[in-house]
Scaffold this motif. Structure first.
Motif, PDB file in Angstrom:
ATOM      1  N   VAL A   1       0.852  -1.179   0.000  1.00 49.53           N
ATOM      2  CA  VAL A   1       0.000   0.000   0.000  1.00 49.53           C
ATOM      3  C   VAL A   1       0.891   1.233   0.000  1.00 49.53           C
ATOM      4  CG1 VAL A   1      -1.730   1.311   1.270  1.00 49.53           C
ATOM      5  CG2 VAL A   1      -1.835  -1.176   1.283  1.00 49.53           C
ATOM      6  N   VAL A   2       0.648   2.141  -0.916  1.00 55.81           N
ATOM      7  CA  VAL A   2       1.446   3.359  -1.001  1.00 55.81           C
ATOM      8  C   VAL A   2       0.527   4.568  -0.922  1.00 55.81           C
ATOM      9  CG1 VAL A   2       3.256   2.275  -2.366  1.00 55.81           C
ATOM     10  CG2 VAL A   2       1.343   3.344  -3.534  1.00 55.81           C
TER      11      VAL A   2
ATOM     12  N   ILE B   1      -9.747  -6.923  -0.443  1.00 64.90           N
ATOM     13  CA  ILE B   1      -9.078  -5.815   0.243  1.00 64.90           C
ATOM     14  C   ILE B   1      -7.642  -6.248   0.513  1.00 64.90           C
ATOM     15  CG2 ILE B   1      -9.071  -4.345   2.308  1.00 64.90           C
ATOM     16  CD1 ILE B   1     -12.062  -4.971   2.611  1.00 64.90           C
ATOM     17  N   SER B   2      -6.681  -5.374   0.244  1.00 64.06           N
ATOM     18  CA  SER B   2      -5.283  -5.734   0.481  1.00 64.06           C
ATOM     19  C   SER B   2      -5.075  -6.060   1.957  1.00 64.06           C
ATOM     20  CB  SER B   2      -4.356  -4.593   0.066  1.00 64.06           C
ATOM     21  OG  SER B   2      -4.528  -3.485   0.918  1.00 64.06           O
ATOM     22  N   LEU B   3      -4.135  -6.941   2.235  1.00 65.72           N
ATOM     23  CA  LEU B   3      -3.929  -7.438   3.593  1.00 65.72           C
ATOM     24  C   LEU B   3      -3.653  -6.319   4.602  1.00 65.72           C
ATOM     25  CD1 LEU B   3      -3.945 -10.063   5.151  1.00 65.72           C
ATOM     26  CD2 LEU B   3      -1.502 -10.296   4.712  1.00 65.72           C
ATOM     27  N   PRO B   4      -2.785  -5.334   4.295  1.00 65.09           N
ATOM     28  CA  PRO B   4      -2.544  -4.264   5.272  1.00 65.09           C
ATOM     29  C   PRO B   4      -3.794  -3.454   5.604  1.00 65.09           C
ATOM     30  CG  PRO B   4      -0.808  -4.299   3.636  1.00 65.09           C
ATOM     31  CD  PRO B   4      -1.870  -5.212   3.132  1.00 65.09           C
ATOM     32  N   ILE B   5      -4.588  -3.143   4.592  1.00 63.83           N
ATOM     33  CA  ILE B   5      -5.795  -2.355   4.848  1.00 63.83           C
ATOM     34  C   ILE B   5      -6.823  -3.198   5.602  1.00 63.83           C
ATOM     35  CG2 ILE B   5      -7.757  -1.200   3.765  1.00 63.83           C
ATOM     36  CD1 ILE B   5      -5.903  -0.137   1.656  1.00 63.83           C
ATOM     37  N   PHE B   6      -6.938  -4.487   5.250  1.00 62.69           N
ATOM     38  CA  PHE B   6      -7.853  -5.370   5.983  1.00 62.69           C
ATOM     39  C   PHE B   6      -7.410  -5.503   7.441  1.00 62.69           C
ATOM     40  CE2 PHE B   6      -9.320  -9.445   7.612  1.00 62.69           C
ATOM     41  CZ  PHE B   6     -10.666  -9.395   7.307  1.00 62.69           C
ATOM     42  N   ALA B   7      -6.092  -5.571   7.648  1.00 66.97           N
ATOM     43  CA  ALA B   7      -5.567  -5.652   9.012  1.00 66.97           C
ATOM     44  C   ALA B   7      -5.907  -4.393   9.803  1.00 66.97           C
ATOM     45  CB  ALA B   7      -4.050  -5.862   8.978  1.00 66.97           C
TER      46      ALA B   7
END
Length: 440
Positions: free
Chosen positions: A4-5, A22-28
């Motif tokens: 994510v940038v 949803i990308s893993l960092p945003i889901f986290a």
């Protein structure tokens, strides 16, 4: 957040592992916020609190189930992990008690299960090919009867052979499992039994619930196994299509192409939502005058309207698009609710004696074999017939239908599953009354 940038003050996702797209960092990040609110005791009441918690839990357990060897291949994958995982979180106090109450109230008090089932029934029936619906319905009820007769015969025979008793096995295990769930099955059955046996209805219900819960669990597992079997033996599987004649295939393919050619229309989806909940209300109205469960009356009403062809295509398409939205986005959420609100984990575990488990398994196997065999004689694919006319009789009603069809990856068969649970469940109440008079 490696994938994510920040670009022009907006988070931009890079390709990579995703949950719920949803990308893993945003889901986290989302999960941390939701869980923080949960454990701090500030999770909002109602659907605004239940939705994020149930969606996060459902998405995580769904990933685990769909990626774990053996479970994903033989035990139904995500759905079974979601249900029993969510049940364990509440049963063993991993989640705060308040959050469990929020989810249970959302499922029962606020009617999320009814909301979901209404969308699936209306959308799946109105989205079907009209000719296909008429052809399938005429031959479906005998398939249910085949499953019930075989299940009762098998559990009675094995009950007699192992010393449990044929009568006891049929009345206390076979009938409750095939009875159409809790509210439309076990509860009225307990009253019928209590009057016939001069026992307390609560006592009768406590005898039936373990059979019901175990039958539901084994039905979910069996659905996953049947899906696996169908992939290895394509001859027996319609891949979600019930009828196996060439005309039905052509009709289904033609209908599928029509639906795919229609772009998603948000106004149509709103119309579909209104159509679904209106038909649900209509079922409740009819229930006041006709002694049949409102779900069954809703199914019959939608099917009759579809068969007659009086609903404008615009409204049918709206109901279908709304059904697809709900099914794709909210199924894991609903399965969490089933685990939390409808799965008594200690009761299931306490009932796991070899003798009891064998009799439950015999009932489920009988339902599969009988409905699959009769269905094949009537022109159905055996696996689809076994899942809908068999396992959806042996599960826990509406909640079980969702779990079984999800495990079998055949959610489009919901109309037939609901016929099994509701109309078939009503038949079991009549059968139970007759058997009690015969045995007693």
């Amino acid at each position: 957040m490696s994938n994510v940038v920040l670009e022009n003050n907006v988070l931009q996702e890079k390709p990579g592992y995703k949950i719920m797209e949803i990308s893993l960092p945003i889901f986290a990040l989302i999960s941390v916020i939701v869980l923080a609110a949960t454990y701090m005791g500030v999770l909002p009441k109602g659907m605004i609190g239940a939705f994020p918690l149930m969606m996060v839990i459902g998405a995580v357990f769904n990933e685990i189930g769909n990626r774990t060897p053996i479970i994903k291949d033989y035990l139904g994958g995500g759905p079974i992990v979601i249900i029993f995982g969510a049940a364990a979180l509440v049963t063993y106090g991993i989640l705060p008690e308040k959050s469990g109450e929020i989810m249970i109230n959302f499922m029962k008090g606020e009617g999320f299960l009814d909301f979901y089932i209404a969308a699936l029934i209306c959308g799946s029936i109105l989205g079907m090919n009209r000719k296909l619906l008429i052809k399938a319905a005429i031959r479906y009820l005998p398939a249910i009867l085949g499953g019930v007769i075989t299940a009762m015969a098998l559990v009675g025979l094995i009950g007699a052979l192992i010393g449990f008793g044929a009568k006891e096995a049929i009345l206390y295990i076979g009938i409750p499992i095939m009875g159409g769930g809790m509210g439309a099955g076990a509860v009225p059955l307990s009253k019928i039994f209590s009057e016939a046996l001069n026992k307390d209805a609560t006592e009768m219900l406590s005898v039936m619930i373990p059979a019901l819960a175990l039958g539901n669990a084994l039905s979910i597992v069996a659905a996953g196994l049947l899906d696996k079997f169908g992939k290895n033996r394509p001859f027996f599987s319609g891949n979600g299509q019930l009828l196996k004649n060439k005309e039905a295939k052509l009709d289904g393919q033609e209908e599928g192409k029509k639906e795919e050619s229609n772009p998603v229309d948000y106004k149509l989806m709103g119309i579909g939502l209104l159509v679904a909940v209106t038909f649900f209300s209509w079922g409740r109205i009819l229930e006041k005058f006709i002694p049949i469960h409102s779900y069954a009356l809703m199914i019959i009403s939608v099917a009759v309207f579809k068969a007659i062809g009086i609903i404008p295509r615009k409204y049918e398409l709206g109901a279908f698009q709304w059904f697809r939205f709900v099914m794709i986005n909210l199924t894991p959420t609903l399965l969490v609710g089933i685990g939390v609100a409808y799965t008594d984990l200690p009761q299931v575990i306490a009932s796991l004696t070899p003798q009891y488990l064998l009799l439950v398994a015999c009932t489920v196997i009988g339902a599969i074999v009988g409905s699959g065999f009769v269905g094949a004689l009537l022109g159905f694919y055996p696996i689809e017939s076994a899942i809908t006319a068999g396992l959806c009789m042996a599960n826990m009603g509406g909640t079980g239908d969702v779990a079984v069809l999800s495990a079998a990856k055949r959610m489009e068969l919901m109309p037939f599953a609901q016929i099994s649970s509701r109309v078939g469940g009503a038949f079991i109440l009549i059968l139970a009354t007759a058997l009690l008079r015969l045995f007693m």
